[in-house]
Design a protein around this motif. Structure first.
Motif, PDB file in Angstrom:
ATOM      1  N   ALA A 134      48.736   1.358 -36.024  1.00  0.00           N
ATOM      2  CA  ALA A 134      49.056   1.146 -34.611  1.00  0.00           C
ATOM      3  C   ALA A 134      50.381   0.401 -34.450  1.00  0.00           C
ATOM      4  CB  ALA A 134      47.927   0.367 -33.936  1.00  0.00           C
ATOM      5  N   GLY A 260      49.287  -4.585 -31.387  1.00  0.00           N
ATOM      6  CA  GLY A 260      48.945  -4.246 -32.764  1.00  0.00           C
ATOM      7  C   GLY A 260      48.997  -5.440 -33.696  1.00  0.00           C
ATOM      8  N   GLY A 310      48.009  -1.061 -27.669  1.00  0.00           N
ATOM      9  CA  GLY A 310      48.020  -1.505 -29.060  1.00  0.00           C
ATOM     10  C   GLY A 310      46.673  -2.068 -29.483  1.00  0.00           C
ATOM     11  N   THR A 314      43.850   0.365 -32.005  1.00  0.00           N
ATOM     12  CA  THR A 314      43.405  -0.217 -33.269  1.00  0.00           C
ATOM     13  C   THR A 314      41.897  -0.341 -33.303  1.00  0.00           C
ATOM     14  OG1 THR A 314      45.460  -1.462 -33.546  1.00  0.00           O
ATOM     15  CG2 THR A 314      43.534  -2.260 -34.746  1.00  0.00           C
TER      16      THR A 314
END
Length: 399
Positions: A134, A260, A310, A314
């Motif tokens: 990500a 991320g 993000g 994930t």
């Protein structure tokens, strides 16, 4: 895993330059918003049509080989588009064709990548691996559009298409260094339809899964399609052209990088709750455009939306990979992508043709409202609220 990440990062950087180049190639050629809707629709339709087949093949064959094939074909396609752009006028049908080839590559790449990651990582490092994937998407979506916007403004879209082709070639070279994976062991040989039925049984048996996919399909139909079709036109009309749209997408990528990175360092106790809260942020990308806000506000809204994405991407991938048996993971991932993307081609075409009639601000406001409604509806489900990062109940094979 290191070579997989390097290849993925490199090819993705080139790919993330293309949306700006493609949008302004269509607009500069005089095809307008309706033409852009058709090109974007063509880019997603092959993904929708073939991704289930891609999922079956990824559970039957070497996933590494499918990644190599996908990137190799797209390298040739983008090189051909670049040459055509430099040597003459590219008709709308040709732009649609090359966009469709890219979408076809995605149909095989995405389920293969989702299935390959768990084979290269232990359970304890799975979230970190997905966070790095990500993060790579985020950094690429930060740098790619900004670079693409500058290159389009300084040169032309063909330059970006050529760079994208080279990035795919470099990605292939890195993927060749990834250890060759074997197809998942199978007790008996089955037909494609039987494989699809098995994947569907796994998919529909988990309410958190199909509800999350339904939420994504709504977001794509009403939100993402409006953002990607109307955003470039608004940027061209009132924000400063390709540089402005490149910076906007870069703001989105910067936010996604932050989200991320948070997931690299922190483990969410209730991953789906956190993921859906993150998806609520997409409304922040749409509202500034709808309200004719200045460029800094548009970029700030994109940053907020990217941060949520993000986190969402994930945690969603990690939950999928930790809860689904590995021998059917690519097929279930394909159903995930199919359900999420099936509405996107329709959304692109709908926005492209209807927005000039009802108004861009109306479409963007509706998209923001639907983003909030869809995410909130999924958050209300007990299956979503009750699933924890160490919950094993959903990981079983349904007979």
């Amino acid at each position: 895993m290191r070579n997989l990440l390097a290849g993925f990062y490199t090819s993705l950087l080139g790919t993330q330059m293309v949306p700006v180049a493609l949008a302004f190639a269509v607009l500069a050629s005089g095809y307008g918003v309706s033409g852009l809707g058709l090109v974007l629709g063509a880019s997603r339709l092959p993904t929708v049509v073939f991704i289930l087949v891609g999922g079956v093949l990824a559970d039957r064959l070497s996933r590494r080989s499918l990644l190599l094939m996908s990137d190799g074909v797209r390298a040739v396609s983008q090189a051909a588009l670049a040459i055509w752009w430099f040597t003459g006028h590219v008709p709308l049908a040709a732009l649609m064709f090359f966009a469709a080839v890219d979408g076809l590559g995605n149909a095989f790449f995405r389920p293969a990548l989702s299935g390959l990651i768990p084979s290269l990582n232990e359970a304890a490092t799975l979230q970190r691996a997905n966070a790095l994937i990500a993060f790579g998407r985020s950094i690429s979506s930060l740098a790619g559009p900004a670079i693409g916007g500058v290159l389009v403004a300084a040169f032309n879209p063909g330059t970006v298409f050529a760079i994208d082709a080279v990035s795919y070639v470099i990605g292939v070279l890195f993927l060749l260094a990834v250890p060759r994976d074997a197809a998942a062991p199978r007790a008996v040989r089955t037909r494609v339809l039987a494989d699809l039925r098995e994947g569907w049984t796994e998919f529909r048996s988990r309410r958190w899964l199909w509800a999350g996919v339904l939420e994504s399909s709504v977001m794509h139909l009403f939100g993402l399609s409006a953002y990607l079709v109307l955003g470039p036109q608004i940027a061209a009309d009132s924000l400063g052209g390709p540089r402005a749209w490149g910076f906007t997408l870069a703001g989105f990528g910067a936010g996604a990088a932050v989200g991320g990175l948070l997931m690299v360092r922190f483990t969410a106790r209730r991953p789906l709750v956190t993921a859906m809260i993150g998806s609520l942020g997409f409304a922040a990308a749409l509202l500034p455009l709808a309200l004719s806000a200045p460029l800094p506000a548009v970029v700030a809204g994109a940053f907020v939306a990217g941060s949520g994405l993000g986190v969402y991407s994930t945690l969603w991938e990690t939950t999928l990979q930790s809860q689904i048996p590995r021998d059917v993971l690519s097929r279930v991932s394909a159903y995930d992508w199919f359900g999420s993307l099936v509405t996107l081609p329709l959304g692109y075409v709908l926005v492209g043709f209807a927005a000039p009639v009802v108004g861009a601000d109306t479409f963007l406001m509706v998209g923001a409202a639907m983003a909030v409604i869809a995410s909130t509806a999924v958050l209300s489900l007990p299956d979503v609220r009750g699933l924890t990062s160490d919950h094993p109940a959903a990981r079983h094979t349904v007979s």
